[in-house]
Motif scaffolding. Structure first.
Motif, PDB file in Angstrom:
ATOM      1  N   ILE A  57      32.503  39.650  39.950  1.00 54.52           N
ATOM      2  CA  ILE A  57      32.571  41.114  39.865  1.00 54.52           C
ATOM      3  C   ILE A  57      32.733  41.644  41.287  1.00 54.52           C
ATOM      4  O   ILE A  57      31.808  41.593  42.085  1.00 54.52           O
ATOM      5  N   THR A  58      33.903  42.134  41.606  1.00 48.12           N
ATOM      6  CA  THR A  58      34.203  42.643  42.937  1.00 48.12           C
ATOM      7  C   THR A  58      34.359  44.161  42.883  1.00 48.12           C
ATOM      8  O   THR A  58      34.537  44.731  41.804  1.00 48.12           O
ATOM      9  N   PRO A  59      34.314  44.833  44.038  1.00 47.42           N
ATOM     10  CA  PRO A  59      34.457  46.297  44.031  1.00 47.42           C
ATOM     11  C   PRO A  59      35.720  46.777  43.332  1.00 47.42           C
ATOM     12  O   PRO A  59      35.676  47.732  42.547  1.00 47.42           O
ATOM     13  N   ASP A  60      36.853  46.137  43.584  1.00 48.28           N
ATOM     14  CA  ASP A  60      38.093  46.598  42.973  1.00 48.28           C
ATOM     15  C   ASP A  60      38.094  46.382  41.468  1.00 48.28           C
ATOM     16  O   ASP A  60      38.780  47.089  40.724  1.00 48.28           O
ATOM     17  N   ALA A  61      37.312  45.416  40.970  1.00 50.82           N
ATOM     18  CA  ALA A  61      37.275  45.148  39.533  1.00 50.82           C
ATOM     19  C   ALA A  61      36.539  46.241  38.769  1.00 50.82           C
ATOM     20  O   ALA A  61      36.744  46.401  37.564  1.00 50.82           O
ATOM     21  N   ILE A  62      35.678  46.997  39.446  1.00 51.81           N
ATOM     22  CA  ILE A  62      34.916  48.053  38.770  1.00 51.81           C
ATOM     23  C   ILE A  62      35.232  49.423  39.355  1.00 51.81           C
ATOM     24  O   ILE A  62      34.466  50.379  39.185  1.00 51.81           O
ATOM     25  N   GLY A  63      36.364  49.527  40.061  1.00 50.12           N
ATOM     26  CA  GLY A  63      36.785  50.813  40.586  1.00 50.12           C
ATOM     27  C   GLY A  63      35.877  51.360  41.666  1.00 50.12           C
ATOM     28  O   GLY A  63      35.762  52.572  41.839  1.00 50.12           O
ATOM     29  N   MET A  64      35.229  50.487  42.404  1.00 44.59           N
ATOM     30  CA  MET A  64      34.317  50.895  43.470  1.00 44.59           C
ATOM     31  C   MET A  64      34.977  50.669  44.813  1.00 44.59           C
ATOM     32  O   MET A  64      35.565  49.608  45.038  1.00 44.59           O
ATOM     33  N   MET A  75      26.231  33.366  34.463  1.00 46.41           N
ATOM     34  CA  MET A  75      27.514  33.502  33.772  1.00 46.41           C
ATOM     35  C   MET A  75      28.638  33.215  34.766  1.00 46.41           C
ATOM     36  O   MET A  75      28.882  34.006  35.678  1.00 46.41           O
ATOM     37  N   GLN A  76      29.350  32.102  34.581  1.00 41.24           N
ATOM     38  CA  GLN A  76      30.329  31.631  35.561  1.00 41.24           C
ATOM     39  C   GLN A  76      31.782  31.724  35.096  1.00 41.24           C
ATOM     40  O   GLN A  76      32.682  31.360  35.853  1.00 41.24           O
ATOM     41  N   GLN A  77      32.014  32.188  33.885  1.00 39.52           N
ATOM     42  CA  GLN A  77      33.387  32.168  33.369  1.00 39.52           C
ATOM     43  C   GLN A  77      34.322  32.998  34.239  1.00 39.52           C
ATOM     44  O   GLN A  77      35.461  32.601  34.508  1.00 39.52           O
ATOM     45  N   LEU A  78      33.868  34.149  34.707  1.00 36.44           N
ATOM     46  CA  LEU A  78      34.730  35.037  35.473  1.00 36.44           C
ATOM     47  C   LEU A  78      35.153  34.406  36.791  1.00 36.44           C
ATOM     48  O   LEU A  78      36.337  34.409  37.154  1.00 36.44           O
ATOM     49  N   ALA A  95      44.371  34.209  31.626  1.00 35.79           N
ATOM     50  CA  ALA A  95      42.991  33.701  31.603  1.00 35.79           C
ATOM     51  C   ALA A  95      42.045  34.667  32.308  1.00 35.79           C
ATOM     52  O   ALA A  95      40.906  34.881  31.871  1.00 35.79           O
ATOM     53  N   THR A  96      42.530  35.273  33.404  1.00 32.90           N
ATOM     54  CA  THR A  96      41.700  36.239  34.127  1.00 32.90           C
ATOM     55  C   THR A  96      41.427  37.469  33.277  1.00 32.90           C
ATOM     56  O   THR A  96      40.296  37.951  33.187  1.00 32.90           O
ATOM     57  N   GLU A  97      42.482  37.969  32.636  1.00 32.25           N
ATOM     58  CA  GLU A  97      42.320  39.142  31.772  1.00 32.25           C
ATOM     59  C   GLU A  97      41.367  38.840  30.622  1.00 32.25           C
ATOM     60  O   GLU A  97      40.512  39.661  30.268  1.00 32.25           O
ATOM     61  N   ALA A  98      41.496  37.651  30.063  1.00 31.67           N
ATOM     62  CA  ALA A  98      40.613  37.262  28.958  1.00 31.67           C
ATOM     63  C   ALA A  98      39.170  37.147  29.428  1.00 31.67           C
ATOM     64  O   ALA A  98      38.234  37.522  28.706  1.00 31.67           O
ATOM     65  N   ALA A  99      38.987  36.641  30.663  1.00 28.64           N
ATOM     66  CA  ALA A  99      37.634  36.487  31.197  1.00 28.64           C
ATOM     67  C   ALA A  99      36.967  37.846  31.381  1.00 28.64           C
ATOM     68  O   ALA A  99      35.795  38.039  31.011  1.00 28.64           O
ATOM     69  N   PHE A 100      37.712  38.807  31.946  1.00 31.79           N
ATOM     70  CA  PHE A 100      37.153  40.149  32.106  1.00 31.79           C
ATOM     71  C   PHE A 100      36.807  40.763  30.749  1.00 31.79           C
ATOM     72  O   PHE A 100      35.766  41.402  30.587  1.00 31.79           O
ATOM     73  N   LYS A 101      37.705  40.560  29.781  1.00 27.52           N
ATOM     74  CA  LYS A 101      37.468  41.108  28.442  1.00 27.52           C
ATOM     75  C   LYS A 101      36.215  40.492  27.826  1.00 27.52           C
ATOM     76  O   LYS A 101      35.391  41.205  27.231  1.00 27.52           O
TER      77      LYS A 101
END
Length: 698
Positions: free
Chosen positions: A125-132, A564-567, A588-594
């Motif tokens: 979970i990075t800043p850009d992934a959550i709009g931060m 939780m390590q999938q992401l 795979a990345t999109e699926a992991a975030f979902k």
């Protein structure tokens, strides 16, 4: 989701922003925008008559807990909040620590009402992934710190004031200040995060030089929350000591022998009847056991025909080890890999009292050699070719030197040496135990670092060296054994405190056990912390397994830690071989975030009431750091093997620029995020989001 941390001018309670009136199971949630939540019994509900109202007012239950960031503390920090501080927060809640012990960056008014705690470690979970927006850098020179204007917080927690729109986070250079996260796509790939949290707190992992300390161990392993004793030169005394001690006082305790998985002599009074015996096999038995889920002793050796031990000491032999008349030997063994595992190939024995070498012998393993491990052992095929000395020969010679079971053996990770020697002995001193790792407290110290730091000597250098007229590459057992002698002699001279940190470090699970709280760990490497079912191999099933078991454990445990390590795996963070973005599957990345988002939504709907939830990421993308460390290790190995630097291709050479760049990469990787909230209501379900008019969060 219930209560998320507000940001205010002090650590005072900040409201939860949630509108909800719910009567369920004998409780009522009276949370309103700009007010604290109150919980009372069903019998306390409003009834006609002033007397009843007066009674209700008198019997009001205390407000439930909320998290509140302390803006003053966070503004003043020159670095992000450490992972150890996150751990201290958990202990402060568990132990109800006073303000002088509890961490200052966040408070939890009403924390006594917290019923359980959940911590999720979710790297990726990075800043850009959550709009931060990315937190301000603190590793490079920057202009003087600009504080947030006080008007930013003027309306915090006040329902009768208009909402305050904060300036862009870039207006502040405070690297520890929490930043707002986005609530809708496409700004965020994890919209469920905004249902739980309003802000993300920048954190910093621990590391020395070119290495990053394991971010999960940093959180789980640490000191107790204790007030600092203000004594003159207390720090100096704790590390350097000021009183001599006897060598007897340094012998490993029974608890330490068990923890290091020593095989005790058959005559030892505490030898376990459960220790297995066998024929000629030297396989290990998994004797892991669990006490309240968190104590384990893996890989205890099986007592076989090959194992020997010194004869019992005569009854009038005394305590032993207090004068040169008693046998005290330092040993160091070098091993090679054979078809049966690691076997002894060389041993050096040094007398503690005289510091003289007693013998240095090469040993012919009984089984075919698979790998000589030359870069570490210094052993080559030509060295062992003419050797006929066997393990049994070495055992007999060593037992003659020891005389009886009162002899003291010294070594670094000496349990490994005794396994190679097939020698059961209890009176041992281990420099990796009696000295602490002051750089990376979660790991044992290396002999090289201890020697350099405490004696000023340099051992195990990468360059080849001459020994007995032969060029040796790798460790020298003579050098290592003498280094152990020097360290223990200094320890005896300076006292028990010499070389030890003043802060005892324990597993968080042990702290919880001491507080009579039940705990559970869910995730990979579970055997390190206790027993549990194996994780599914499929990444999606693994994620569901973790979140389902976290939810399940929260019904029966006071504390649950989920990994939780999938992401991070989908992002390629577990690979250090390539930076090619093509190696990471977008699908795979999109699926992991979902899947992570779905898991967080499921958790949100299932959190029991009054549950404190913390999510922390630990670090940032480590791939470039890993690639550079691999390059450095490859170059080191070539130099150790005697290759000249000029003969190494320029693309594979390690330069000063590379070293500087690696340090910068390590600092980047240390950056992480943490998020906090507390569930409210009888059901623990998230309260509806407040509308824009009543939303007073910064």
């Amino acid at each position: 989701m219930g209560s998320t941390p507000g940001v205010g001018p002090s650590s005072a309670s900040v409201s939860s922003k949630r509108k909800r009136d719910e009567l369920d199971n004998g409780t009522v949630d009276l949370s309103k925008a700009g007010t604290s939540s109150l919980i009372g019994s069903r019998n306390d509900e409003i009834e006609p008559g002033a007397r009843q109202k007066k009674k209700k007012k008198k019997n009001k239950a205390p407000a439930p807990a909320v998290f509140a960031f302390d803006s003053g503390d966070l503004r003043s920090r020159t670095q992000p909040v450490s992972l150890q501080s996150l751990r201290s927060l958990i202990l402060a809640i568990v132990e109800n620590s006073p303000p002088d012990i509890a961490p200052k960056f966040i408070s939890a008014p009403g924390r006594a009402s917290i019923k359980r705690i959940a911590v999720l470690h979710i790297p990726g979970i990075t800043p850009d992934a959550i709009g931060m927006p990315p937190p301000p850098s603190f590793t490079v020179a920057r202009p003087p710190k600009k504080l947030h204007p006080s008007s930013l917080f003027a309306g915090a927690g006040l329902a009768d004031k208009a909402p305050v729109t904060p300036p862009p986070p870039s207006a502040s250079s405070a690297p520890a200040f929490p930043l707002l996260i986005a609530s809708k796509r496409p700004e965020t790939q994890l919209p469920a995060m905004s249902k739980l949290f309003s802000h993300g707190l920048p954190t910093r992992a621990f590391g020395e030089g070119t290495k990053l300390q394991d971010t999960m161990n940093t959180f789980l392993l640490g000191p107790l929350n204790k007030p600092k004793e203000k004594t003159k030169d207390s720090g100096k005394a704790s590390l350097f000591g000021d009183q001599s001690t006897s060598i007897e006082s340094l012998i490993l305790s029974m608890a330490e022998l068990e923890r290091e998985a020593f095989l005790l002599p058959s005559t030892h009074p505490y030898v376990s009847l459960e220790q297995p015996t066998g024929g000629s096999s030297v396989s290990q038995s998994d004797l892991s056991y669990v006490a309240n889920g968190w104590d384990s002793v893996p890989g205890l050796p099986i007592r076989t025909d090959e194992w020997v031990e010194a004869p019992p000491a005569p009854a009038d032999s005394g305590a032993g080890g207090t004068s040169p008349n008693n046998v005290v030997l330092a040993i160091d063994c070098e091993m090679v890999d054979t078809s049966r595992g690691k076997e002894l190939a060389r041993i050096a024995v040094v007398d503690f009292w005289t510091e003289e070498l007693i013998f240095d012998e090469l040993v012919k393993p009984a089984d075919p050699i698979v790998d000589y491990l030359t870069q570490y052992s210094g052993i080559t095929p030509s060295m062992l070719g003419p050797i006929s000395t066997t393990l049994r020969d070495i055992q007999q010679r060593l037992l003659l030197l020891m005389r009886d079971s009162q002899a003291i053996l010294i070594g670094h990770h000496i349990s490994n040496d005794l396994r190679a020697l097939r020698l059961a002995h209890a009176r041992c001193i281990d420099t990796s135990v009696t000295f602490h790792n002051l750089q990376r407290p979660d790991l044992k110290p290396s002999l090289k670092w201890l020697t350099q730091h405490w004696t000023g000597q340099t051992i195990q250098v990468t360059n080849a060296k001459k020994e007995n007229g032969e060029t040796i590459v790798g460790h020298s057992p003579i050098e290592d054994a003498k280094a152990c002698v020097a360290l223990i002699r200094k320890k005896v001279e300076r006292g028990l405190a010499f070389g030890k940190s003043s802060e005892a470090r324990t597993m968080l699970f042990q702290n919880l056990k001491a507080a009579n709280m039940s705990s559970a760990y869910v995730g990979g490497a579970a055997m390190k912390y206790g027993h549990g079912p194996p994780l599914p191999s499929n990444a999606t099933k693994m994620l569901r397994f973790v979140i389902d078991n976290v939810i399940s454990c929260l019904q029966t445990h006071d504390f649950v830690f989920g990994r939780m390590q999938q992401l991070s795996r989908a992002l390629g963070w577990t690979s250090t071989t390539t930076l090619d973005s093509g190696s990471v599957s977008p699908a795979a990345t999109e699926a992991a975030f979902k899947n992570v988002n779905t898991s967080l939504k499921k958790l949100t709907a299932s959190l029991p009431p009054s549950t404190a939830l913390m999510i922390y990421t630990g670090c940032s993308d480590p791939r470039r750091m890993g690639i550079m460390n691999r390059k450095k290790a490859s170059w080191d190995a070539k130099i150790r093997s005697g290759v000249k630097n000029e003969d190494i291709p320029s693309s594979e050479q390690w330069t000063l620029e590379d070293a500087e760049q690696l340090e910068l990469e390590v600092e980047k990787v240390k950056a992480g995020l943490a998020f906090f909230c507390i569930s409210l209501g009888a059901s623990g379900m998230p309260a509806p989001k407040a509308d824009a008019k009543s939303d007073t969060s910064p």
